[in-house]
Design an enzyme around this catalytic site. Structure first.
Site, PDB file in Angstrom:
ATOM      1  CG  ASN A   1      -1.636   1.266   1.482  1.00  0.00           C
ATOM      2  OD1 ASN A   1      -1.729   2.104   0.575  1.00  0.00           O
ATOM      3  ND2 ASN A   1      -2.173   1.447   2.684  1.00  0.00           N
TER       4      ASN A   1
ATOM      5  CE  LYS B   1       0.035   3.275   4.782  1.00  0.00           C
ATOM      6  NZ  LYS B   1       0.134   3.408   6.219  1.00  0.00           N
TER       7      LYS B   1
ATOM      8  CG  HIS C   1      -5.702   2.159   5.296  1.00  0.00           C
ATOM      9  ND1 HIS C   1      -5.257   3.105   6.188  1.00  0.00           N
ATOM     10  CD2 HIS C   1      -4.695   1.265   5.165  1.00  0.00           C
ATOM     11  CE1 HIS C   1      -4.020   2.793   6.564  1.00  0.00           C
ATOM     12  NE2 HIS C   1      -3.662   1.674   5.956  1.00  0.00           N
TER      13      HIS C   1
ATOM     14  CD  GLU D   1      -2.651   5.672   6.819  1.00  0.00           C
ATOM     15  OE1 GLU D   1      -2.612   5.686   5.570  1.00  0.00           O
ATOM     16  OE2 GLU D   1      -1.740   5.175   7.517  1.00  0.00           O
TER      17      GLU D   1
ATOM     18  CD  GLU E   1      -3.447  -2.302   7.469  1.00  0.00           C
ATOM     19  OE1 GLU E   1      -2.328  -2.517   7.025  1.00  0.00           O
ATOM     20  OE2 GLU E   1      -4.106  -1.294   7.184  1.00  0.00           O
TER      21      GLU E   1
ATOM     22  N   GLY F   1       2.784   2.191  10.761  1.00  0.00           N
ATOM     23  CA  GLY F   1       3.812   3.218  10.611  1.00  0.00           C
ATOM     24  C   GLY F   1       4.564   3.555  11.882  1.00  0.00           C
TER      25      GLY F   1
ATOM     26  CB  SER G   1       5.194  -1.969  12.028  1.00  0.00           C
ATOM     27  OG  SER G   1       4.867  -0.625  12.302  1.00  0.00           O
TER      28      SER G   1
END
Ligand code: PGA
Length: 252
Positions: free
Chosen positions: A12, A14, A99, A101, A169, A175, A214
């Site tokens: 991904n 992003k 996701h 985010e 996730e 991250g 991660s």
């Protein structure tokens, strides 16, 4: 080992990548062609601007290209949005929906994610439906309750287990360099498989559940060997072909 279903590693990117970054797509493509990428399926979910160019470069390759979001509608007056059919038309076969985010930055709800997953399937794309708890929810012992709700509400009942992927996730692991313990990953993944199985008329034990958050070459062997972990969704470590291949090559 949890290698019973076809494992898949999906990158991904992003909001990263310009045309010059397509050489990384080519490097993954070439490693797959040479049998150097590991015995798993591999996909890259790219910024929408790169999908058509990337799809052209991977033509004839097993490397799949995907988007990172789609609108619920097939077309219409939705400035700045992208329809699943447009991703498909550009050469994508996958699309990430829900996701964390998107859920955080754009207020996406489970119900909206459910509709996006349906729109993706209708357009012939494989939705990668993301779920995950926040740090506060884990600390409060709420993880399974939160994941259960997200699965119940985000995964359409019409889901075809063969062409739908779920990604677990933990928001706090994305991250950050932090990962849950193997026991925690195993607990959540087994829970999701059971939940999907009772939820879906067609059964859910064969849906692939990816771990994300991660994942990198140095921890992939441990994470991907966990029961009920059918692959990985990889952010930062997917931007460079060598890093991603260090993960896919765990599947020897
Ligand atoms: P990360 O991101 O691998 O950089 O933690 C994972 C994701 O958000 O899909």
């Amino acid at each position: 080992m949890a290698f019973s279903s076809r494992p898949i590693v999906i990158g991904n990117w992003k909001m990263n990548g310009l045309a010059a970054s397509l050489d990384q797509v080519e490097a993954v493509r070439d490693a797959i062609a040479k049998g150097q990428a590991g015995r798993c399926e591999t996909g890259l979910c790219l910024p929408a601007t790169l999908i058509a160019a990337a799809a052209a470069r991977v033509e004839g390759s097993r490397l799949m290209i995907g988007g990172q979001d789609c609108h619920v509608a097939s077309h219409g007056a939705h400035t700045g949005d992208i329809a699943a059919a447009m991703l498909k038309d550009a050469g994508a076969t996958l699309v990430i929906v829900g996701h964390s985010e998107r859920r955080a930055d754009h207020g996406e709800t489970d119900m909206l994610v459910n509709q996006k997953a349906q729109a993706a399937a209708l357009a012939g794309l494989t939705p990668v439906i993301c779920v995950g708890e926040t740090r506060a929810e884990r600390d409060a012992g709420e993880t399974l309750r939160v994941i259960g709700r997200q699965i119940d509400e985000s995964v359409p009942r019409s889901t075809d287990p063969k062409t739908t992927i779920v990604a677990y996730e933990p928001v706090w692991a994305i991250g950050t360099g932090l990962t849950p313990t193997a026991a925690d990953v195993a607990e959540v993944h087994a829970f999701i498989h059971r939940r999907l199985d009772s939820l879906l008329p067609s059964g859910g034990t064969t849906i692939r559940i990816l771990y994300g958050g991660s994942v990198k070459a140095s921890n992939a062997a441990e994470l991907l060997a966990i029961d009920h972990v059918d692959g990985a969704l990889v952010g930062g470590a997917s931007l460079k072909a060598a890093d991603l291949l260090g993960i896919t090559s765990v599947y020897r």
